[in-house]
Design an enzyme around this catalytic site. Sequence first.
Site, PDB file in Angstrom:
ATOM      1  N   ASP A 268      19.137 -23.156 -81.345  1.00  0.00           N
ATOM      2  CA  ASP A 268      20.375 -23.368 -80.823  1.00  0.00           C
ATOM      3  C   ASP A 268      21.084 -22.246 -81.346  1.00  0.00           C
ATOM      4  O   ASP A 268      20.542 -21.356 -82.337  1.00  0.00           O
ATOM      5  CB  ASP A 268      20.928 -24.637 -81.570  1.00  0.00           C
ATOM      6  CG  ASP A 268      22.265 -24.769 -81.407  1.00  0.00           C
ATOM      7  OD1 ASP A 268      22.932 -24.540 -80.328  1.00  0.00           O
ATOM      8  OD2 ASP A 268      23.155 -25.341 -82.247  1.00  0.00           O
ATOM      9  N   SER A 269      22.421 -21.849 -81.145  1.00  0.00           N
ATOM     10  CA  SER A 269      23.119 -20.927 -81.503  1.00  0.00           C
ATOM     11  C   SER A 269      23.316 -20.831 -83.109  1.00  0.00           C
ATOM     12  O   SER A 269      23.802 -19.930 -83.702  1.00  0.00           O
ATOM     13  CB  SER A 269      24.358 -20.768 -80.882  1.00  0.00           C
ATOM     14  OG  SER A 269      25.277 -21.964 -80.987  1.00  0.00           O
TER      15      SER A 269
ATOM     16  N   CYS B 235      20.911 -26.284 -77.057  1.00  0.00           N
ATOM     17  CA  CYS B 235      22.205 -25.674 -77.054  1.00  0.00           C
ATOM     18  C   CYS B 235      22.635 -26.099 -75.440  1.00  0.00           C
ATOM     19  O   CYS B 235      22.063 -25.309 -74.500  1.00  0.00           O
ATOM     20  CB  CYS B 235      22.170 -24.338 -77.221  1.00  0.00           C
ATOM     21  SG  CYS B 235      23.550 -23.402 -76.997  1.00  0.00           S
TER      22      CYS B 235
ATOM     23  N   GLU C 208      29.457 -25.458 -88.497  1.00  0.00           N
ATOM     24  CA  GLU C 208      28.389 -24.352 -89.244  1.00  0.00           C
ATOM     25  C   GLU C 208      28.808 -24.269 -90.423  1.00  0.00           C
ATOM     26  O   GLU C 208      28.079 -24.016 -91.352  1.00  0.00           O
ATOM     27  CB  GLU C 208      28.472 -23.057 -88.367  1.00  0.00           C
ATOM     28  CG  GLU C 208      28.082 -23.150 -86.994  1.00  0.00           C
ATOM     29  CD  GLU C 208      26.476 -23.044 -87.103  1.00  0.00           C
ATOM     30  OE1 GLU C 208      25.906 -22.457 -87.900  1.00  0.00           O
ATOM     31  OE2 GLU C 208      25.814 -23.803 -86.112  1.00  0.00           O
TER      32      GLU C 208
ATOM     33  N   CYS D 257      28.107 -30.780 -76.378  1.00  0.00           N
ATOM     34  CA  CYS D 257      27.669 -29.632 -77.382  1.00  0.00           C
ATOM     35  C   CYS D 257      26.814 -30.464 -78.453  1.00  0.00           C
ATOM     36  O   CYS D 257      27.120 -31.198 -79.087  1.00  0.00           O
ATOM     37  CB  CYS D 257      28.686 -28.973 -78.125  1.00  0.00           C
ATOM     38  SG  CYS D 257      28.263 -27.737 -79.227  1.00  0.00           S
TER      39      CYS D 257
ATOM     40  N   HIS E 236      26.084 -29.683 -81.556  1.00  0.00           N
ATOM     41  CA  HIS E 236      26.869 -29.723 -82.818  1.00  0.00           C
ATOM     42  C   HIS E 236      27.569 -30.902 -82.955  1.00  0.00           C
ATOM     43  O   HIS E 236      27.701 -31.445 -84.134  1.00  0.00           O
ATOM     44  CB  HIS E 236      27.948 -28.388 -82.892  1.00  0.00           C
ATOM     45  CG  HIS E 236      27.083 -27.152 -83.192  1.00  0.00           C
ATOM     46  ND1 HIS E 236      26.650 -26.427 -82.329  1.00  0.00           N
ATOM     47  CD2 HIS E 236      27.335 -26.567 -84.254  1.00  0.00           C
ATOM     48  CE1 HIS E 236      26.105 -25.465 -82.930  1.00  0.00           C
ATOM     49  NE2 HIS E 236      26.665 -25.210 -84.169  1.00  0.00           N
TER      50      HIS E 236
END
Length: 278
Positions: free
Chosen positions: A18-19, A81, A159, A191, A193
Site C-alpha cells: 500500500d502507499s 491500495c 498514517e 480506501c 486506510h
Amino acid sequence: MVTTQASCNTQTPIGIFDSGIGGLSIARCVAQNLPNEQLIYVADSGFAPYGDKSHKDIIARADFVANFLIKQGVKAIVVACNTATVVAIEELRAKYTLPIIGVEPAIKPAAKQSKAKSVGIMVTQATAKNDRFLRLVESYKQDAQVHIQPCPGLVQQIEQGDHESDTCQALLDSFIAPLVDKQIDTLVLGCTHYPLIEQQIKAHLPAGIELLETAQPVTNELIRRLTLNNLLAQSDLEIQGLTAAQGYQVYSSALTQAQQQVIQTFWPSKLSFHQLSR
C-alpha cells in the site's frame, strides 16, 4: 512480460503493499484466513499518500514495489491500495505473470443491499477522479444513487497515528455529514486506510447506516488464485521453523520508530521491520 511463477513454491511469501499502513486492514484479514502463510508487507510511506500523486508517479511506485516483492520471491501480490489498484494494476498484470490481486470498493453489494437506494463512498482524491473507478461506479450502481466523497487529509491522519485527534474527528465530520444529508443507508470505505478507523467513522454515523469494506472479498480472491495455481502453503509457520515476527515482515520506505509503533497498534502479533530502499 516478466516471467515470475517458476521461482515460486508453496512456502514462499505473499506480498502485500500500500502507499502506507492502510493495507494492514487487508493483511490482517489474509493472516487470519491463511495462518500458514508468510507475509511481506510494504508500506511505501516515503511516497504517501498516493491519492495526491500523478498517474505516472503512482504507476512508477507500484512497479518499483512490485519488482521489489518479486525479488523477495513472493508467489502472489495483493495491491492493498484502492488508488494503486485503479491507476496501476493493469500495467502490473501486463508486465508480471504471478497472481496480482487488487482492491475494488464494494459498490455492487452496497447498491444491491441499499433499501434507500442511496449509497455513500469515501475515497481518496485520486480515486474520486479516476476514470476506471468512475466506470466501476456506473457499471455496478444499478438503480442506486452513489455519492462519492473525496477525503483529503484523512490518510495522513491515520498514517501519523492521529486518528483519535480533534483534527481527525473534524475531518470525519466534514466528510460524513454531506453523505448523511443524502440519506444514505450504506457507506462504502473506498480506501484500505479507512477500515483501520472503523470505530471512529461509526461514531459520526446515525444508527442504521451499514459500513462495507473489501478485506474479506480480497482475501477470498487471493485464496482462489493460490488454490488455482497450487500455491497454498502446506505447513504452518511453526512447522516451517518461523516465529510470528519472521513470518510477518514489514518494509517501509520511510521507516521510523514512531511508524513502527503506529503499525504495531493495528497488528495483533510481533512484526519484523525493515527499511525499504527508495
